[in-house]
Design an enzyme around this catalytic site. Structure first.
Site, PDB file in Angstrom:
ATOM      1  N   ASP A 291      67.240  20.834  63.733  1.00 17.74           N
ATOM      2  CA  ASP A 291      66.244  19.766  63.719  1.00 17.74           C
ATOM      3  C   ASP A 291      64.949  20.320  63.129  1.00 17.74           C
ATOM      4  O   ASP A 291      64.211  21.042  63.786  1.00 17.74           O
ATOM      5  CB  ASP A 291      66.002  19.233  65.138  1.00 17.74           C
TER       6      ASP A 291
ATOM      7  N   TYR B 285      61.635   3.430  73.157  1.00 19.01           N
ATOM      8  CA  TYR B 285      61.008   4.243  72.108  1.00 19.01           C
ATOM      9  C   TYR B 285      59.483   4.147  72.188  1.00 19.01           C
ATOM     10  O   TYR B 285      58.824   5.055  72.613  1.00 19.01           O
ATOM     11  CB  TYR B 285      61.524   3.811  70.733  1.00 19.01           C
TER      12      TYR B 285
ATOM     13  N   HIS C 223      68.042  16.098  63.528  1.00 14.19           N
ATOM     14  CA  HIS C 223      67.308  15.102  64.305  1.00 14.19           C
ATOM     15  C   HIS C 223      68.158  13.886  64.645  1.00 14.19           C
ATOM     16  O   HIS C 223      67.808  13.109  65.514  1.00 14.19           O
ATOM     17  CB  HIS C 223      66.060  14.669  63.530  1.00 14.19           C
TER      18      HIS C 223
END
Length: 712
Positions: free
Chosen positions: A644, A482, A679
């Site tokens: 999203d 990430y 999302h």
């Protein structure tokens, strides 16, 4: 950044079952995407944007493009032999009872339970001792396909009233409703146009404070329109939302966001003020007796998290003058910094969270990413550390100020989440629930290593695999990361990870700069003009796995979501030589225009904005969309969803179209686009399992491996 029954296939070991290199599947012709002559002058630089038309999510042209891409990706993925075997193993592993840590409200205990394959976990209410559990709210009844999910719950102090938020198809937009838990009857009250807000009950249980935006104007697209001017309101039960009382707003600060909650003693409304995703915040409070609002913390210079108060003394977790975190006391009658009192000083370990239970600060630290829980009295004296069940993560610490015990969750990459209880009197940690799973954690290894990044920085990484795996230099490996927004990747259990290990795979997670693993300095080293550090940390992790005999570039898969999807876009465009397959999921891929949609403007403290010339220079240098060139790219599966409204899908649409256009090699480039999904939050279990199935099948196919008929 979440029950089917079937007959188990015969069991067999996949590790080492490899074939010769396979040709890419060619089940259909790759769709062509119309390129338009759109060029913008940004600070003197001509920037082409040939797929700008894909930003219009509601146009017939975009709908047709999505349909053709879905057909192409479905044809490719469904053509992979034995893909269903992966799904069967993940489903088997996923099908076990999961419980949350319980929490107390009034005379009742509340907890979440999932029987295994339910789309959403169910909220239960029981007696205070846990007896006679009854369903309080089952979100699985809110929609036939499980795509309406709970986005938040708030229970009144006496345990009678439930406020709950729902989101549809993964959208960030929430609708809040109310339920009388005594009778089980719903109320007619409905609150709309809410994003990024909880609801906080008043002391008497007569109403809630919450934050919302104005309703979109006619003709505006709520899925793309930027969200500004959040406001705090109070809603009294039994009234229409139009009658709600405006409690706080700032007409001079369009990008301020607010969170409101009641202090433990019921005297103060606490107002958190944020600015985008900047981790620094302001802190105001409103004296409910006088209605006066006081700006206690009025500068964006650090994080401040309220822990509790004794009359005028407020306790905060903060990183003010302490990048690793500390706990301080502020007397609101003498609020000057010179009068602040340090209770728990900064340590070499990062303070991840703190709670006030049994008149003790229960502090969760990250010691090289792994959990440590320490106890301090109200004067800051260290009174002990918890004996944890292993090396992993602690979450869900649940207890009230006067409780003599608390519950918490523990898990790791190979240990499923279990509930534990700590008792202050006995100083003991006891197991409350242990899940019954279809594997033995003792058959797996999850180890921490440290490697050196490009600039000499020491970076930790967790590597998980099945016992007996040989470092042949040829093991299929999935590298997930990430690296941003002050978010730490602590060990987290997923049944799908065990399925990957059962297939003979290695699962590696490096803790890149940009996260919070080593405090605010670690975060700052991976943001703004220093974002390249994140990418370099990731490439160094891949090189470590190769150099240490775990795998090679022909068996390495790269996967990340959201900000991690940006990382994947950078990996594809900067180091395609390192990976056999790259999977950017719901990624921020157009770094020049991300700030123009929904909540994208809020990420400018992390990324910067191309509206500023200085920021434009470094953003343009790494923006994945703008660095795609004609070359041989590894297999690429761009993943997004039609609902999203956080990272709008046009990022992925444009990037997929550009990579498809520029691809010079034989590897596939597909766009996996989900319908009625967002999302990622609240995604139904069946949809999550199918997503992992396709990820693993895509990787296996492009590693040149055959999926066997059995996985165990």
């Amino acid at each position: 950044m979440r029950a089917l029954a079937f007959s188990l296939l015969g069991l067999g070991l996949l590790a080492g079952c490899q074939s010769t290199e396979q040709e890419p599947l060619t089940t259909s012709v790759m769709p062509e995407s119309v390129r338009q002559n759109v060029v913008e002058d940004l600070h003197g630089t001509k920037v082409a944007d040939p797929y700008r038309w894909l930003e219009d999510l509601d146009s017939p042209e975009t709908a047709d493009w999505v349909k053709r891409q879905q057909q192409y990706s479905n044809d490719y993925l469904s053509g992979i032999d034995n893909r269903d075997v992966i799904e069967q193993r993940i489903t088997q592993l996923w099908n076990y009872e999961r419980l949350s840590a319980p929490f107390i409200k009034g005379d009742y205990q509340f907890f979440y339970r999932n029987d295994g394959l339910q789309s959403q976990s169910v909220l239960y209410r029981a007696n205070k001792d846990g007896s006679n559990p009854q369903v309080a709210l089952d979100p699985n009844t809110l929609s036939a396909d499980g795509t309406v999910a709970l986005s938040g719950v708030s229970i009144s102090k006496d345990g009678r009233w439930l406020a709950y938020g729902t989101s549809e198809s993964g959208s960030d937009w929430q609708q809040w409703q109310f339920l009388d838990l005594s009778s089980g009857q719903p109320l007619t009250d409905t609150l709309e146009w809410i994003k990024f807000s909880s609801a906080s009950w008043d002391k008497e249980g007569k109403g809630v404070w919450y934050s919302r935006y104005d309703a979109p104007k006619a003709g505006d697209d709520k899925m793309e329109q930027a969200n500004y001017f959040q406001k705090v309101f109070y809603h009294r039960l039994g009234t229409d939302q139009s009658e709600d009382v405006l409690v706080y707003e700032r007409k001079d600060q369009k990008d301020w966001g607010f969170g409101a909650e009641l202090s433990d003693d019921g005297k103060y409304l606490l107002i958190y003020v944020s600015k985008g995703t900047d981790s620094r915040n302001l802190f105001f409070y409103q004296d409910l007796a006088t209605g006066k609002t006081v700006e206690l913390i009025s500068e964006f210079e650090a994080e401040y998290g309220y822990l509790g108060n004794d009359d005028s003394t407020f306790y905060f977790q903060t990183n003010y003058q302490a990048p690793q975190g500390r706990i301080i006391a502020i007397d609101v009658n003498k609020p000057e910094k010179a009068n602040w009192k340090e209770l728990v000083p900064e340590s070499k370990n990062t303070l991840a969270s703190a709670s006030l239970i049994n008149d003790h600060f229960v502090v969760r630290y990250m010691k090289d990413v792994l959990a440590q829980v320490s106890l301090f009295d109200l004067n800051g004296k260290h009174t002990g550390d918890l004996s944890l069940p292993g090396a992993g993560s602690v979450n869900g610490i649940s207890g009230e100020r006067k409780d003599t015990s608390f519950h918490f969750l523990f898990n790791s990459y190979i240990q499923p989440t279990a509930v534990y209880r700590y008792d202050f009197a006995s100083n003991k940690v006891d197991s409350v629930t242990q899940p019954d799973v279809a594997f033995d954690p003792k058959d797996y290894v999850s180890e921490q290593v440290f490697y050196t990044s490009k600039d000499g920085t020491r970076v930790p990484m967790m590597i998980s695999y099945k016992k007996g795996l040989k470092r042949s230099g040829d093991n299929p490996t999935l590298l997930y990361a990430y690296g941003g927004f002050n978010i730490s990747l602590t060990p987290r259990f997923s049944p799908a990870t065990i399925a990957w290990l059962d297939m003979g795979g290695v699962y590696a997670v490096p803790n890149l700069r940009g996260g919070a693993e080593y405090g605010e300095k670690w975060h700052q080293q991976g943001m703004l003009e220093r974002k390249q550090n994140v990418f370099d940390d990731y490439y160094a992790a891949a090189e470590y796995l190769i150099d240490n005999g775990f795998t090679n570039s022909d068996k390495m898969g790269a996967y990340g979501r959201s900000n991690g999807g940006l990382l994947m876009g950078a990996a594809l465009t900067q180091r395609p030589d390192l990976f056999a397959a790259v999977l950017p999921a719901v990624g921020v891929l157009d770094m020049l225009r991300y700030q123009k949609f929904t909540i994208g403007w809020a990420w400018t403290p992390e990324y910067g904005s191309a509206d500023n010339k200085a920021d434009f220079e470094y953003l343009y240098a790494y923006s994945p969309l703008h660095n795609v060139a004609k070359r041989d790219y590894p297999a690429t599966m761009v993943m997004t969803a039609d609902h999203d409204d956080r990272v709008v899908p046009s990022h992925s649409f444009k990037f997929a179209a550009e990579v498809q256009h520029q691809q010079q090699g034989p590897a596939p480039v597909i766009a996996r686009i989900e319908t009625k999904a967002g999302h990622g939050a609240g995604k139904p279990t069946s949809m999550r399992i199918a997503e992992y199935r396709d990820i693993y099948a895509f990787l296996w196919q492009n590693f040149g491996l055959e999926i066997p008929k059995t996985i165990n």
